[in-house]
Design a protein around this motif. Structure first.
Motif, mmCIF file in Angstrom:
data_model
loop_
_atom_site.group_PDB
_atom_site.id
_atom_site.type_symbol
_atom_site.label_atom_id
_atom_site.label_comp_id
_atom_site.label_asym_id
_atom_site.label_seq_id
_atom_site.Cartn_x
_atom_site.Cartn_y
_atom_site.Cartn_z
ATOM 1 N N LYS A 1 10.831 -13.922 138.105
ATOM 2 C CA LYS A 1 9.553 -14.585 137.811
ATOM 3 C C LYS A 1 9.516 -15.983 138.445
ATOM 4 C CE LYS A 1 7.456 -16.843 133.842
ATOM 5 N NZ LYS A 1 7.853 -18.195 134.266
ATOM 6 N N ASN A 2 8.356 -16.375 138.950
ATOM 7 C CA ASN A 2 8.198 -17.736 139.478
ATOM 8 C C ASN A 2 8.277 -18.741 138.337
ATOM 9 O OD1 ASN A 2 7.819 -17.342 142.285
ATOM 10 N ND2 ASN A 2 5.757 -16.582 141.879
ATOM 11 N N LYS A 3 8.803 -19.929 138.654
ATOM 12 C CA LYS A 3 8.917 -20.971 137.634
ATOM 13 C C LYS A 3 7.550 -21.533 137.250
ATOM 14 C CE LYS A 3 12.961 -23.819 137.231
ATOM 15 N NZ LYS A 3 13.703 -24.953 137.744
ATOM 16 N N LEU A 4 7.392 -21.827 135.970
ATOM 17 C CA LEU A 4 6.175 -22.482 135.501
ATOM 18 C C LEU A 4 6.562 -23.704 134.682
ATOM 19 C CD1 LEU A 4 2.828 -21.667 134.900
ATOM 20 C CD2 LEU A 4 3.837 -22.312 132.783
ATOM 21 N N VAL A 5 6.137 -24.849 135.152
ATOM 22 C CA VAL A 5 6.435 -26.115 134.471
ATOM 23 C C VAL A 5 5.121 -26.711 133.992
ATOM 24 C CG1 VAL A 5 7.489 -28.405 134.713
ATOM 25 C CG2 VAL A 5 8.434 -26.463 135.991
ATOM 26 N N VAL A 6 5.109 -27.190 132.755
ATOM 27 C CA VAL A 6 3.907 -27.792 132.182
ATOM 28 C C VAL A 6 4.150 -29.295 132.039
ATOM 29 C CG1 VAL A 6 2.406 -27.857 130.154
ATOM 30 C CG2 VAL A 6 3.340 -25.671 130.924
ATOM 31 N N ILE B 1 9.667 -24.981 131.394
ATOM 32 C CA ILE B 1 9.930 -26.377 131.016
ATOM 33 C C ILE B 1 8.604 -27.026 130.589
ATOM 34 C CG2 ILE B 1 10.866 -28.625 131.751
ATOM 35 C CD1 ILE B 1 12.213 -27.164 134.126
ATOM 36 N N ILE B 2 8.672 -27.798 129.508
ATOM 37 C CA ILE B 2 7.518 -28.598 129.076
ATOM 38 C C ILE B 2 7.919 -30.061 129.229
ATOM 39 C CG2 ILE B 2 5.868 -29.076 127.197
ATOM 40 C CD1 ILE B 2 6.016 -26.099 127.346
ATOM 41 N N ILE B 3 7.149 -30.822 129.968
ATOM 42 C CA ILE B 3 7.438 -32.242 130.166
ATOM 43 C C ILE B 3 6.412 -33.077 129.411
ATOM 44 C CG2 ILE B 3 7.490 -34.088 131.908
ATOM 45 C CD1 ILE B 3 8.622 -31.742 133.750
ATOM 46 N N VAL B 4 6.895 -34.084 128.695
ATOM 47 C CA VAL B 4 6.011 -34.989 127.954
ATOM 48 C C VAL B 4 6.184 -36.380 128.561
ATOM 49 C CG1 VAL B 4 5.365 -35.900 125.680
ATOM 50 C CG2 VAL B 4 6.378 -33.612 125.851
ATOM 51 N N VAL B 5 5.131 -36.881 129.199
ATOM 52 C CA VAL B 5 5.176 -38.224 129.798
ATOM 53 C C VAL B 5 4.637 -39.209 128.772
ATOM 54 C CG1 VAL B 5 4.446 -39.669 131.737
ATOM 55 C CG2 VAL B 5 4.791 -37.208 132.082
ATOM 56 N N GLU B 6 5.393 -40.289 128.560
ATOM 57 C CA GLU B 6 5.024 -41.260 127.516
ATOM 58 C C GLU B 6 5.194 -42.696 127.986
ATOM 59 O OE1 GLU B 6 7.675 -40.659 124.210
ATOM 60 O OE2 GLU B 6 6.580 -38.897 123.495
ATOM 61 N N THR B 7 4.479 -43.588 127.318
ATOM 62 C CA THR B 7 4.840 -45.005 127.314
ATOM 63 C C THR B 7 4.286 -45.588 126.012
ATOM 64 O OG1 THR B 7 5.015 -47.032 128.594
ATOM 65 C CG2 THR B 7 2.865 -45.949 128.632
ATOM 66 N N SER B 8 4.390 -46.909 125.840
ATOM 67 C CA SER B 8 3.940 -47.488 124.569
ATOM 68 C C SER B 8 2.415 -47.420 124.446
ATOM 69 C CB SER B 8 4.387 -48.946 124.470
ATOM 70 O OG SER B 8 3.671 -49.706 125.413
ATOM 71 N N GLY B 9 1.931 -47.436 123.205
ATOM 72 C CA GLY B 9 0.497 -47.443 122.951
ATOM 73 C C GLY B 9 -0.199 -48.620 123.612
ATOM 74 N N ASP B 10 0.454 -49.787 123.639
ATOM 75 C CA ASP B 10 -0.138 -50.985 124.264
ATOM 76 C C ASP B 10 -0.393 -50.759 125.752
ATOM 77 O OD1 ASP B 10 -0.010 -52.406 121.941
ATOM 78 O OD2 ASP B 10 1.870 -53.440 122.436
ATOM 79 N N GLU B 11 0.604 -50.202 126.425
ATOM 80 C CA GLU B 11 0.440 -49.988 127.869
ATOM 81 C C GLU B 11 -0.675 -48.985 128.153
ATOM 82 O OE1 GLU B 11 4.838 -51.281 129.557
ATOM 83 O OE2 GLU B 11 4.207 -49.203 129.862
#
Ligand code: AMP
Ligand code: MG
Length: 192
Positions: free
Chosen positions: A2-7, A117-127
């Protein structure tokens, strides 16, 4: 195989689209070619065919049943693309709607996509607050720092649930001010 699926996910304004585009460019120089698909764009196309919207930022104000119906159609279209090549889906772990947090990948979408794979991109609420105020290209919702931070907590919880349901790994990547290249490198190492 199966082909890779990244979110790739993140609250509006965190820069997940930007870092994903940059990571894709660098990976293609290495001969690693994912197709990048924006879930919101696929939904927007479906919604436009039905004359439901003019602006992509109107979609999160639809009644939840309409959002789920369009979401399902978009999920199915994306699942078709994974048959052809590896895919990175640019989307949201949850969508903050007037009726509450809508899961970006409810189980009927998740089972079609079957992510690795599930990726969660974050930074602070202020930024994030400042980034939204500076983005005039979008109709971003004006929220408090506390509201943004609550959204990020819900996003982490939802992302791990998607992992538990599918076996996908969940990776959190920080996209801090002036450290964009660092976030891009981290994403590349996950996608490589
Ligand atoms: P974006 O350009 O990533 O901010 O997405 C635009 C809009 O598309 C969002 O505000 C949502 O209304 C919708 N959207 C994107 N991904 C999903 C998803 N997985 N489930 C439901 N709606 C989504
Ligand atoms: Mg985006």
């Amino acid at each position: 195989m199966k082909n890779k699926l990244v979110v790739v996910t993140g609250v509006p304004g965190v820069g997940s689209t930007t870092i994903t585009q940059k990571a894709m460019e660098k990976l293609s120089e290495e001969g690693i070619n994912y197709k990048m698909v924006n879930f919101g764009t696929v939904m927007f196309e479906v919604a436009q065919e039905e004359n439901l919207v003019e602006d992509r930022d109107q979609m999160r104000k639809f009644d939840p049943d309409t959002q789920k119906r369009i979401q399902k159609l978009a999920g199915r279209k994306i699942a078709e693309m994974v048959k052809e090549s590896p895919v990175v889906v640019d989307t949201h772990s949850t969508i903050k709607t007037p009726k509450g947090y809508l899961p970006g990948l409810p189980v009927w979408v998740l089972n079609e996509l079957n992510p690795d794979i599930i990726i969660v991109v974050e930074t602070s609420g202020d930024e994030i607050l400042i980034r939204r105020l500076n983005d005039e290209t979008r109709n971003r919702d004006l929220e408090t720092t506390a509201g943004i931070e609550e959204h990020q907590i819900m996003n982490r919880a939802a992302a791990m649930t998607y992992g538990v349901l599918t076996g996908a790994t969940v990776k959190i990547i920080q996209n801090k001010n002036n450290l964009l290249d660092y976030a891009v490198e981290e994403l590349i190492s996950v996608l490589r």
